[in-house]
Scaffold this motif. Structure first.
Motif, PDB file in Angstrom:
ATOM      1  N   SER A 135      -8.246  -0.200   9.186  1.00  0.00           N
ATOM      2  CA  SER A 135      -7.596  -0.974   8.127  1.00  0.00           C
ATOM      3  C   SER A 135      -6.874  -0.068   7.118  1.00  0.00           C
ATOM      4  O   SER A 135      -6.103  -0.567   6.294  1.00  0.00           O
ATOM      5  N   VAL A 136      -7.078   1.247   7.195  1.00  0.00           N
ATOM      6  CA  VAL A 136      -6.481   2.132   6.177  1.00  0.00           C
ATOM      7  C   VAL A 136      -4.957   2.005   6.126  1.00  0.00           C
ATOM      8  O   VAL A 136      -4.363   2.001   5.048  1.00  0.00           O
ATOM      9  N   THR A 137      -4.306   1.857   7.306  1.00  0.00           N
ATOM     10  CA  THR A 137      -2.834   1.794   7.302  1.00  0.00           C
ATOM     11  C   THR A 137      -2.296   0.428   6.871  1.00  0.00           C
ATOM     12  O   THR A 137      -1.079   0.254   6.773  1.00  0.00           O
ATOM     13  N   ILE A 138      -3.194  -0.546   6.644  1.00  0.00           N
ATOM     14  CA  ILE A 138      -2.710  -1.805   6.050  1.00  0.00           C
ATOM     15  C   ILE A 138      -3.387  -2.009   4.691  1.00  0.00           C
ATOM     16  O   ILE A 138      -3.600  -3.127   4.236  1.00  0.00           O
ATOM     17  N   MET A 302       1.456  -1.832  -1.136  1.00  0.00           N
ATOM     18  CA  MET A 302       1.877  -2.906  -0.216  1.00  0.00           C
ATOM     19  C   MET A 302       3.233  -3.488  -0.558  1.00  0.00           C
ATOM     20  O   MET A 302       3.686  -4.410   0.113  1.00  0.00           O
ATOM     21  N   SER A 303       3.844  -2.987  -1.642  1.00  0.00           N
ATOM     22  CA  SER A 303       5.054  -3.634  -2.140  1.00  0.00           C
ATOM     23  C   SER A 303       6.320  -2.869  -1.782  1.00  0.00           C
ATOM     24  O   SER A 303       7.351  -3.027  -2.426  1.00  0.00           O
ATOM     25  N   ALA A 401      -6.228 -10.837   8.579  1.00  0.00           N
ATOM     26  CA  ALA A 401      -6.004  -9.674   7.709  1.00  0.00           C
ATOM     27  C   ALA A 401      -4.746  -8.889   8.067  1.00  0.00           C
ATOM     28  O   ALA A 401      -4.136  -8.269   7.203  1.00  0.00           O
ATOM     29  N   TRP A 402      -4.388  -8.881   9.350  1.00  0.00           N
ATOM     30  CA  TRP A 402      -3.208  -8.104   9.735  1.00  0.00           C
ATOM     31  C   TRP A 402      -1.949  -8.792   9.221  1.00  0.00           C
ATOM     32  O   TRP A 402      -1.884 -10.030   9.157  1.00  0.00           O
ATOM     33  N   PRO A 403      -0.935  -8.004   8.900  1.00  0.00           N
ATOM     34  CA  PRO A 403       0.350  -8.610   8.546  1.00  0.00           C
ATOM     35  C   PRO A 403       0.963  -9.276   9.780  1.00  0.00           C
ATOM     36  O   PRO A 403       0.656  -8.894  10.912  1.00  0.00           O
ATOM     37  N   ILE A 714       3.446   0.100   7.505  1.00  0.00           N
ATOM     38  CA  ILE A 714       3.028  -1.044   6.674  1.00  0.00           C
ATOM     39  C   ILE A 714       4.272  -1.831   6.234  1.00  0.00           C
ATOM     40  O   ILE A 714       5.232  -1.258   5.715  1.00  0.00           O
ATOM     41  N   PRO A 715       4.298  -3.139   6.487  1.00  0.00           N
ATOM     42  CA  PRO A 715       5.408  -3.945   5.999  1.00  0.00           C
ATOM     43  C   PRO A 715       5.090  -4.438   4.587  1.00  0.00           C
ATOM     44  O   PRO A 715       4.022  -4.124   4.052  1.00  0.00           O
TER      45      PRO A 715
END
Ligand SMILES: Nc1nc2c(c(=O)[nH]1)N[C@H]1C(S)=C(S)[C@@H](COP(=O)(O)OP(=O)(O)OC[C@H]3O[C@@H](n4cnc5c(=O)[nH]c(N)nc54)[C@H](O)[C@@H]3O)O[C@H]1N2
Ligand SMILES: Nc1nc2c(c(=O)[nH]1)N[C@H]1C(S)=C(S)[C@@H](COP(=O)(O)OP(=O)(O)OC[C@H]3O[C@@H](n4cnc5c(=O)[nH]c(N)nc54)[C@H](O)[C@@H]3O)O[C@H]1N2
Ligand code: SF4
Ligand SMILES: [Mo]
Length: 731
Positions: A135-138, A302-303, A401-403, A714-715
Motif C-alpha cells: 500500500s506504500v505506493t498508494i 495524493m494530489s 482501496a486501490w485507485p 500514483i494517480p
C-alpha cells in the motif's frame, strides 16, 4: 463466577501501537481502555482501538477459511485443505506461466504485522517472483522518492521538545496518528504550544490540527508544492537560511534559488488561493525559528506532484539547517530497531526509480517506495509474457482501496487465483477463490516494533525515547474456530511447493542487509510464533527476551546516551537541493497557466481520515455503525446553498473516469469548491454501492492512466476534479 483478569496490551487496530489495558473475562476480551501510567502514550486510546476487543467476537468475523464454489458463493474449508489446494494451484501456474504470474499485495494489516510481511516476501522470493506490491505506493510514495533524491540525513531531526516551529502539509495527525506529533498527538501538541512552539498547517480543511495553527494556509488542493516553493523563495530572499550548513552539506543551492525565483508571494497567492500576507507570515515564522520540522501526509502525496512536495519538505529543512547537529543527543538510540549511524552527514542521493523490476505498463519500474501498486490491475489484465494470474492479498482490500475501482474489479475477476487473508468477508474477499481466516491481534504475539521502525520515516514518527512494549497471545481463538496466523499459512504453502524461506531481520533498516543477515528456515520444522519474532529481531539493540521480560506494560529502556558525531574528515556525501528532475517540475508549474477555474469539473474531491474508522476495517461493527453509518461528502455551506443542497441529500459526483453517489453533509471550515470524502468505503460496484448502506468509494473517481506520477504510478487520489449534481433529496 466469571474468571476476570486485566492485561496490558499493545493495540494493533492501527500502526500507532498504543498501550491499552484489556479486561478479559473467561478468555474473551471484553473491555479496553488506555493505560494511564504508560510513559509514552499517557492513557491515549481511540474508539477504533477500544473496539478491537469486540472485533474478536463480532458475528461477521470469519472463524474458518472459505472457498469459492462453482456457483460463486463461499463455503467453509479446513485451513489445511485450503493451503493444500492453494499450493497446488500456485505450483501449476508457475509451471505454466512462470513465477512472475504470482503476485502479492501487502495492505494495512499485512504491513502492520512484520511476521506476515517477512513470510510473504520470503515466499515470493523463494519462488522467484519480483511482483510484491504494497500500500506504500498508494499512500505516501513521495517520501521514499524524495528521500532518495535529496539524500538521507543520517542523524535525523532533533526531538520534538526542541522544535520552535512545526509545519504540517496535508496531514492531520491528531486524527490519523500519522507522523509529525508523535504518540498521543493532541497532548504533545498542547505541551509544545504551551512552551511556545508555533504551528503552520497547509490544508484545504480547518482540521483538528489547523484549529490550533498559528498560520493556517487553506491551500487549493494540489498546490502544496507551489506554496512550499514560495516559502523557500522568501527564506532565501530574506536571508533566513543557514548558509554555513548549506555550503558545507548540500549541493544545488544556486539551481534551487533560480527555480524558486518565479514563486513570488503574488504568484503563489494566486495559484494556491491563499493570502500573500499569510504566506509571508508562515515563511517568517518558519524562518525565524531556531529549530523545527516539516511533515507531510497523504493529502500532500495524493494530489499530484507528491514527490515534489515531499522533496520540498526536505529542502526547507535543509535550507534552515534543521537537521540534528554534532553533539545533539539522540532521543531514541533504538530498542528493537537499529537506527541509522548517528553521524551529522548524508551519504548523498541515490536512485529513486528506474531500477529493479520493469512493469509492462506506463514505463513504470520499481521505485524507492516499492513496485507501483497503481499498475497492479493492468499487470493482471494485460495479456502476454509475465501476466499476473494469481494475487495474494495480506490484510488489504484492493476492491475499495486501490485507485480506479472499475479497473480493479475487472482485474480481480480476471485472476485465476485470488487469495485473501482477512478476518471478514471484505469486498475483495467476496471475489476471492480462497479467504484464509487469520487470528486477530490478541491471539498472537506482538512487540511495538512497527511503530519504532516508523520512527525512521520522518520527524514526529515513532518514539523519541527508547520505548517498547511486548504482548503475548492473551486469549485463545473462539471455541471451535479454525484460524491460522498468516506466516504459518505461508510457511505451509512453501513446504507444499518445496521451497525454503529466508526470513528478513526487521531490526536492520537496510533491506538488503536485512535479507542477507536474515534466517534461512529449516523447512522440516515449523517454528513457534516466538521463534519467528526472535528471527525478526535477531540483531536488535535490545534482545527480544529482555523486552519480553521488562516491557509487558510498556517500558523506557535505560540505553547508553547517544550523541550525534561529526562526520569523518574524508566524508564526501552531500544532500542535494537542486535535483534537476524536481526543479524541472517547478518550471512546469511556473511556466504553465493555472487550470481554468470554470472547467467542466469545478469541484475537487479531497481525501481525509475519519476519526472512528480505519480505512475499510470493521465498518459493520454495530457501535461504529451507530457513529458512522457511511462516509459523508463534507461540503462548504455556501457551496451547498448555491447547489440547493441540504444535509442528507444524495449527490452524483462525476470525474473524467466514473461517477458515484454520495450523501452530503455541511462542515465548517472546508474550502469552497472542495468535497472532503473519506476513502475505502462502499463495496463492489454494481452490487453493493448504495451510499446509505455501504458508503461511497472514492477510488471509483481515480483513473490509473491519467494524471499519474511517472515514478510511483500514483494517480490523483485527492484533488480529483469532479462535477456535482443533486441526485435525490434526503430521505
Ligand atoms: N481515494 C483514496 N484512496 C485511498 C486512500 C485515500 O486517502 N484516498 N488511502 C490509501 C491508503 S493511505 C491506504 S494505506 C490504502 C489502504 O489499502 P488497503 O490496506 O488495501 O485497505 P484497508 O481498508 O486498510 O484493508 C484492510 C483489510 O484488512 C482486514 N483486517 C482487519 N483486521 C485485520 C487483521 O487483524 N488481520 C488481517 N489479516 N486483516 C485484517 C480488513 O478486513 C480489510 O479488509 O488505501 C488507499 N486508498
Ligand atoms: N482514524 C483514522 N486514522 C488513520 C486512518 C484512518 O482511516 N482513520 N488511516 C491510516 C492511514 S492508512 C494513513 S496512510 C494515515 C494518513 O494520515 P494523514 O496523511 O494524516 O491523513 P489525513 O488525516 O487524511 O490527513 C490528510 C489531510 O490532507 C488534506 N488534504 C487533502 N488534499 C490535500 C491537498 O491537496 N493539499 C493539502 N495540503 N492537504 C490536503 C485533508 O483535508 C486531510 O486533512 O492515517 C492512518 N490513520
Ligand atoms: S490510535 Fe491506533 S493504536 Fe492507538 S488506540 Fe487507536 S487504533 Fe489503537
Ligand atoms: Mo495508508
Amino acid at each position: 463466577m466469571p474468571n476476570r483478569r486485566k492485561e496490558h496490551v499493545v493495540c494493533r487496530a492501527c500502526h500507532a501501537q498504543c498501550s491499552l489495558i484489556a479486561e478479559i473475562e473467561d478468555d474473551r476480551p471484553v473491555r479496553l481502555y488506555g493505560a494511564k501510567d504508560n510513559p509514552v502514550y499517557h492513557g491515549y486510546s481511540c474508539i477504533k482501538g477500544r473496539r478491537l476487543a469486540a472485533y474478536h467476537d463480532l458475528p461477521s468475523r470469519l472463524l474458518c477459511s472459505q472457498r469459492k464454489t462453482a456457483g460463486g458463493n463461499h463455503e467453509p474449508i479446513k485451513s489445511d485443505e485450503a493451503i493444500h489446494e492453494i499450493a497446488e494451484k500456485v505450483g501449476a501456474l508457475i509451471a505454466r506461466h512462470g513465477p512472475r504470474s504470482i503476485a502479492g499485495y501487502i495492505g494495512t494489516h499485512g504491513y502492520n504485522n512484520f511476521a506476515t510481511q517477512a513470510f510473504a516476501s520470503g515466499l515470493l522470493e523463494a519462488i522467484g517472483s519480483p511482483m510484491m506490491f504494497t500500500s506504500v505506493t498508494i499512500d505516501q510514495p513521495g517520501k521514499g522518492i524524495a528521500t532518495s533524491l535529496h539524500g538521507t540525513w543520517l542523524a535525523g531531526t532533533p526531538s520534538m521538545q526542541e522544535w520552535d516551529v512545526l509545519m504540517l502539509v496535508g496531514t492531520n495527525p491528531i486524527v490519523s496518528m500519522n507522523g509529525g506529533l508523535g504518540m498521543n498527538p493532541a497532548r504533545r501538541l498542547h505541551h509544545a504550544k504551551k512552551r511556545g512552539m508555533k504551528l503552520i498547517v497547509l490544508d484545504p480543511r480547518c482540521t483538528e490540527c489547523a484549529e490550533q495553527a498559528d498560520v493556517h494556509l487553506a491551500v487549493r488542493p494540489g498546490e502544496d508544492a507551489t506554496v512550499l516553493a514560495g516559502i523557500a523563495r522568501l527564506l532565501i530572499a530574506e536571508n533566513a537560511i543557514d548558509r554555513d550548513f548549506i555550503d558545507a552539506e548540500a549541493d544545488g543551492f544556486d539551481a534551487l534559488r533560480e527555480a524558486v525565483a518565479p514563486f513570488t508571494p503574488a504568484f503563489v497567492a494566486d495559484r494556491a488561493d491563499i493570502a500573500a500576507e499569510d504566506l509571508i507570515r508562515a515563511a517568517r515564522l518558519f524562518g525565524s525559528a531556531g529549530r523545527g520540522a516539516v511533515s507531510a501526509g497523504t493529502g500532500a502525496n495524493m494530489s499530484g506532484r507528491g514527490n515534489l512536495v515531499e522533496y520540498f519538505v526536505r529542502v526547507l529543512t535543509t535550507l534552515r539547517g534543521f537537521w540534528a547537529k554534532p553533539g545533539d543527543r539522540i532521543g531514541n538510540p533504538g530498542v528493537l530497531v537499529n537506527r541509522l549511524p548517528a553521524i551529522a552527514a548524508s551519504p548523498g542521493p541515490r536512485p529513486a526509480y528506474g531500477f529493479g523490476e520493469k512493469l509492462r505498463v506506463r514505463g513504470l519500474t520499481e521505485c524507492a517506495s516499492g513496485l507501483p501498486t497503481a499498475a497492479a490491475a493492468d499487470e493482471i489484465l494485460m495479456p502476454g509474457k509475465g501476466q499476473v494470474k494469481a494475487l495474494f492479498v495480506f490484510g488489504g482490500n484492493p476492491m475499495v482501496a486501490w485507485p480506479d475501482q472499475l479497473k480493479t474489479l475487472e482485474a480481480m475477476k480476471a485472476l485465476d487465483l485470488l487469495v485473501t487473508f482477512d478476518p471478514h468477508m471484505s469486498a475483495t474477499s467476496k471475489l476471492a477463490h480462497y479467504v484464509i481466516a487469520p487470528k486477530l491481534p490478541f491471539e498472537f504475539v506482538s512487540p511495538t516494533m512497527l511503530n519504532e521502525m516508523l520512527g525512521n520515516f520522518g520527524p514526529g514518527w515513532g518514539y523519541d525515547v527508547p520505548y517498547a512494549q511486548y504482548s503475548d497471545a492473551l486469549v485463545p481463538p473462539p471455541p471451535g474456530a479454525d484460524l491460522i496466523e498468516e506466516w504459518e499459512a505461508l510457511f505451509r504453502i512453501a513446504c507444499h511447493l518445496g521451497v525454503a524461506l529466508n526470513i528478513k531481520d526487521f531490526s536492520l533498516l537496510d533491506s538488503a542487509e536485512a535479507k542477507s543477515r536474515g534466517t534461512r528456515l529449516d523447512m522440516r520444522r515449523k517454528p513457534s510464533s516466538e521463534e519467528v519474532w526472535a528471527m525478526l529481531t535477531k540483531n536488535a539493540p535490545v534482545s527480544l527476551s529482555e523486552v519480553k521480560a521488562k516491557a509487558r506494560e510498556g517500558f523506557v529502556f535505560d540505553r547508553p546516551a547517544l550523541f550525534v558525531a561529526p562526520k569523518p574528515a574524508d566524508w564526501t556525501g552531500k544532500l542535494d537541493i537542486g535535483n534537476p528532475v524536481m526543479l524541472s517540475e517547478m518550471d512546469q508549474i511556473s511556466s504553465r497557466p493555472a487550470a481554468a477555474s470554470n472547467s467542466a469539473f469545478p469541484y475537487r474531491v479531497i481525501s481525509r481520515r475519519l476519526h472512528d474508522v480505519l480505512n475499510s476495517c470493521w465498518h459493520e461493527d454495530p457501535v461504529l455503525k451507530r457513529r458512522m453509518a457511511y462516509n459523508p461528502a463534507f461540503m462548504n455551506r455556501a457551496d451547498m446553498r448555491r447547489e440547493g443542497l441540504q444535509d442528507g441529500d444524495i449527490v452524483e459526483l462525476e470525474s473524467g473516469r466514473a461517477h458515484l453517489r454520495a450523501i452530503v453533509q455541511a462542515e465548517d471550515g472546508i474550502k469552497p469548491g472542495c468535497i472532503s470524502l473519506s476513502h475505502a468505503w462502499g463495496g463492489i460496484p454494481g452490487e453493493d454501492d448504495d451510499p446509505l448502506a455501504s458508503g461511497s468509494n472514492t477510488g471509483k473517481l481515480s483513473a490509473v492512466d491519467h494524471d499519474y506520477d511517472p515514478y510511483s504510478g500514483i494517480p490523483l487520489m485527492s484533488a480529483i476534479p469532479v462535477q456535482l449534481r443533486k441526485a435525490a433529496a434526503a430521505s
